[in-house]
Design an enzyme around this catalytic site. Structure first.
Site, PDB file in Angstrom:
ATOM      1  N   ASP A  60       0.881  -1.166   0.000  1.00  0.00           N
ATOM      2  CA  ASP A  60       0.000   0.000   0.000  1.00  0.00           C
ATOM      3  C   ASP A  60       0.920   1.218   0.000  1.00  0.00           C
ATOM      4  OD1 ASP A  60      -1.573   2.182   0.619  1.00  0.00           O
ATOM      5  OD2 ASP A  60      -2.769   1.130   2.132  1.00  0.00           O
ATOM      6  N   VAL A  61       0.855   2.022  -1.054  1.00  0.00           N
ATOM      7  CA  VAL A  61       1.828   3.115  -1.200  1.00  0.00           C
ATOM      8  C   VAL A  61       1.690   4.197  -0.139  1.00  0.00           C
ATOM      9  CG1 VAL A  61       2.256   2.813  -3.672  1.00  0.00           C
ATOM     10  CG2 VAL A  61       0.371   4.310  -2.914  1.00  0.00           C
ATOM     11  N   ASN A  86       3.567   4.652 -10.098  1.00  0.00           N
ATOM     12  CA  ASN A  86       2.438   4.449 -11.014  1.00  0.00           C
ATOM     13  C   ASN A  86       1.110   4.255 -10.291  1.00  0.00           C
ATOM     14  OD1 ASN A  86       1.145   3.287 -13.639  1.00  0.00           O
ATOM     15  ND2 ASN A  86       0.972   1.618 -12.143  1.00  0.00           N
ATOM     16  N   TYR A 151      -8.545  14.480  -7.836  1.00  0.00           N
ATOM     17  CA  TYR A 151      -7.549  13.832  -8.706  1.00  0.00           C
ATOM     18  C   TYR A 151      -6.626  14.886  -9.317  1.00  0.00           C
ATOM     19  CZ  TYR A 151      -5.883  10.731 -12.512  1.00  0.00           C
ATOM     20  OH  TYR A 151      -5.125   9.983 -13.391  1.00  0.00           O
TER      21      TYR A 151
HETATM   22  N1  LIG Z   1      -6.094   5.204 -17.529  1.00  0.00           N
HETATM   23  C1  LIG Z   1      -6.024   6.497 -17.763  1.00  0.00           C
HETATM   24  O1  LIG Z   1      -6.793   7.026 -18.577  1.00  0.00           O
HETATM   25  C2  LIG Z   1      -5.004   7.351 -17.065  1.00  0.00           C
HETATM   26  C3  LIG Z   1      -4.811   8.654 -17.539  1.00  0.00           C
HETATM   27  C4  LIG Z   1      -3.862   9.461 -16.928  1.00  0.00           C
HETATM   28  C5  LIG Z   1      -3.117   8.987 -15.877  1.00  0.00           C
HETATM   29  N2  LIG Z   1      -3.340   7.710 -15.421  1.00  0.00           N
HETATM   30  C6  LIG Z   1      -2.520   7.247 -14.292  1.00  0.00           C
HETATM   31  O2  LIG Z   1      -1.806   6.091 -14.676  1.00  0.00           O
HETATM   32  C7  LIG Z   1      -1.506   5.312 -13.505  1.00  0.00           C
HETATM   33  C8  LIG Z   1      -1.863   3.857 -13.781  1.00  0.00           C
HETATM   34  O3  LIG Z   1      -3.263   3.752 -13.963  1.00  0.00           O
HETATM   35  P1  LIG Z   1      -3.937   2.665 -14.934  1.00  0.00           P
HETATM   36  O4  LIG Z   1      -4.492   3.383 -16.077  1.00  0.00           O
HETATM   37  O5  LIG Z   1      -3.000   1.558 -15.194  1.00  0.00           O
HETATM   38  O6  LIG Z   1      -5.175   2.201 -14.019  1.00  0.00           O
HETATM   39  P2  LIG Z   1      -5.361   0.957 -13.034  1.00  0.00           P
HETATM   40  O7  LIG Z   1      -6.478   1.322 -12.147  1.00  0.00           O
HETATM   41  O8  LIG Z   1      -5.458  -0.280 -13.828  1.00  0.00           O
HETATM   42  O9  LIG Z   1      -3.990   0.887 -12.226  1.00  0.00           O
HETATM   43  C9  LIG Z   1      -3.774   1.548 -11.008  1.00  0.00           C
HETATM   44  C10 LIG Z   1      -3.132   0.563 -10.051  1.00  0.00           C
HETATM   45  O10 LIG Z   1      -2.829   1.235  -8.818  1.00  0.00           O
HETATM   46  C11 LIG Z   1      -3.134   0.357  -7.765  1.00  0.00           C
HETATM   47  N3  LIG Z   1      -3.352   1.048  -6.497  1.00  0.00           N
HETATM   48  C12 LIG Z   1      -4.400   1.819  -6.118  1.00  0.00           C
HETATM   49  N4  LIG Z   1      -4.264   2.214  -4.859  1.00  0.00           N
HETATM   50  C13 LIG Z   1      -3.075   1.689  -4.414  1.00  0.00           C
HETATM   51  C14 LIG Z   1      -2.381   1.756  -3.186  1.00  0.00           C
HETATM   52  N5  LIG Z   1      -2.857   2.431  -2.121  1.00  0.00           N
HETATM   53  N6  LIG Z   1      -1.198   1.104  -3.085  1.00  0.00           N
HETATM   54  C15 LIG Z   1      -0.700   0.401  -4.146  1.00  0.00           C
HETATM   55  N7  LIG Z   1      -1.328   0.305  -5.325  1.00  0.00           N
HETATM   56  C16 LIG Z   1      -2.509   0.951  -5.455  1.00  0.00           C
HETATM   57  C17 LIG Z   1      -4.412  -0.333  -8.253  1.00  0.00           C
HETATM   58  O11 LIG Z   1      -4.702  -1.506  -7.502  1.00  0.00           O
HETATM   59  C18 LIG Z   1      -4.083  -0.594  -9.715  1.00  0.00           C
HETATM   60  O12 LIG Z   1      -3.439  -1.836  -9.897  1.00  0.00           O
HETATM   61  C19 LIG Z   1      -2.292   5.959 -12.362  1.00  0.00           C
HETATM   62  O13 LIG Z   1      -1.429   6.773 -11.602  1.00  0.00           O
HETATM   63  C20 LIG Z   1      -3.301   6.826 -13.085  1.00  0.00           C
HETATM   64  O14 LIG Z   1      -3.733   7.918 -12.302  1.00  0.00           O
HETATM   65  C21 LIG Z   1      -4.257   6.887 -15.999  1.00  0.00           C
END
Ligand SMILES: NC(=O)c1ccc[n+]([C@@H]2O[C@H](COP(=O)([O-])OP(=O)(O)OC[C@H]3O[C@@H](n4cnc5c(N)ncnc54)[C@H](O)[C@@H]3O)[C@@H](O)[C@H]2O)c1
Length: 243
Positions: A60-61, A86, A151
């Site tokens: 948990d980050v 990430n 966010y």
């Molecule tokens: N998908 C999009 O459109 C998008 C756009 C811009 C930025 N992002 C960013 O990209 C990154 C990756 O997102 P994604 O698109 O792969 O979505 P995703 O939801 O599949 O991945 C996010 C991951 O973070 C993990 N996570 C959440 N809370 C956590 C915690 N407390 N400790 C450890 N892990 C935790 C989740 O379990 C998940 O595996 C994120 O930071 C997101 O904000 C995503």
């Protein structure tokens, strides 16, 4: 020789989505990866599919002790050369619908988590002779984003934290850059109705979502020696959405 032979990279939130794709590409290029996430079943299955060069641990980050375990796991694999901050959550609400609890939850995971991660890896990266940190922000950290006050606050913060850390860590040979994805086709966007995702593409000149692979390729560039003179940079990968 592959770009990441002998390198160990830690990816937070690496169980699925973009983080998982980064892990796949990194292992294919010779790296060892440590994947941290709160999604234990997905993370363990991914690590098993990647073989002996991938380790998953529950992380948990928001918890400094979890970061310490993740760094120790990386050093057990041969040092720590890269971090992808990430992990993130996206629970979109407009300003007047956002409770202090929702705001704080985003701050803890997206912002405090990134801060704790950067702090946790520095001693290990110093021992490795340097390293690269990639903070995953968003186009929501480059411009206004509807219904996402909490966010947005965190993703703008990551942009500034990246630049501050880049200055602090340059003397240690540690580079820090931020990546700003637009809409990427992962589970995160399933929180929005499909028609909203479709409508949002009107604001994307390329008129499509990006893929996790497209983002992962940019992240690997920033982790690698190919970007040796880049630090404090903010790179949009968004089909033109932030223009
Ligand atoms: N998908 C999009 O459109 C998008 C756009 C811009 C930025 N992002 C960013 O990209 C990154 C990756 O997102 P994604 O698109 O792969 O979505 P995703 O939801 O599949 O991945 C996010 C991951 O973070 C993990 N996570 C959440 N809370 C956590 C915690 N407390 N400790 C450890 N892990 C935790 C989740 O379990 C998940 O595996 C994120 O930071 C997101 O904000 C995503």
């Amino acid at each position: 020789m592959a770009r990441f032979t002998g390198k160990v990279i830690l990816i937070s939130g690496g169980a699925r989505g973009q983080g998982a794709e980064e892990a796949r590409l990194l292992v294919a290029e010779g790296a060892r990866v440590v994947l941290g996430d709160v999604l234990e079943a997905e993370g363990a299955a991914l690590a098993a599919s990647l073989g002996p060069n991938a380790v998953f641990l529950r992380q948990d980050v928001t918890q400094p002790a979890d970061w310490a375990r993740a760094v120790a796991a990386a050093e057990a694999l041969g040092g720590l050369h890269g971090l992808v901050n990430n992990a993130g959550i996206y629970q979109p609400k407009a300003l007047m619908e956002t409770t202090p609890e929702l705001f704080e939850r985003h701050m803890r995971v997206n912002q405090l988590g990134c801060f704790l991660g950067m702090q946790a890896v520095v001693p290990a990266m110093e021992r490795a002779g340097g390293g690269a940190i990639v903070n995953i922000s968003s186009t929501a950290g480059l411009r206004g984003s509807p219904h996402a006050i909490a966010y947005s606050a965190t993703k703008w913060a990551l942009r500034g934290m990246t630049k501050a850390a880049a200055i602090d860590l340059a003397p240690l040979n540690i580079r820090v850059n931020s990546v700003h994805p637009g809409p990427i086709d992962t589970d995160m966007l399933k929180v929005r109705p499909a028609e909203v995702n479709q409508r949002r593409l009107q604001a994307v000149p390329m008129r499509r979502q990006g893929t996790a692979t497209e983002v992962a390729k940019l992240v690997l560039f920033l982790l690698s020696e190919d970007s040796a003179y880049m630090t404090g940079s903010e790179l949009a990968i968004d089909g033109g959405a932030s223009l």
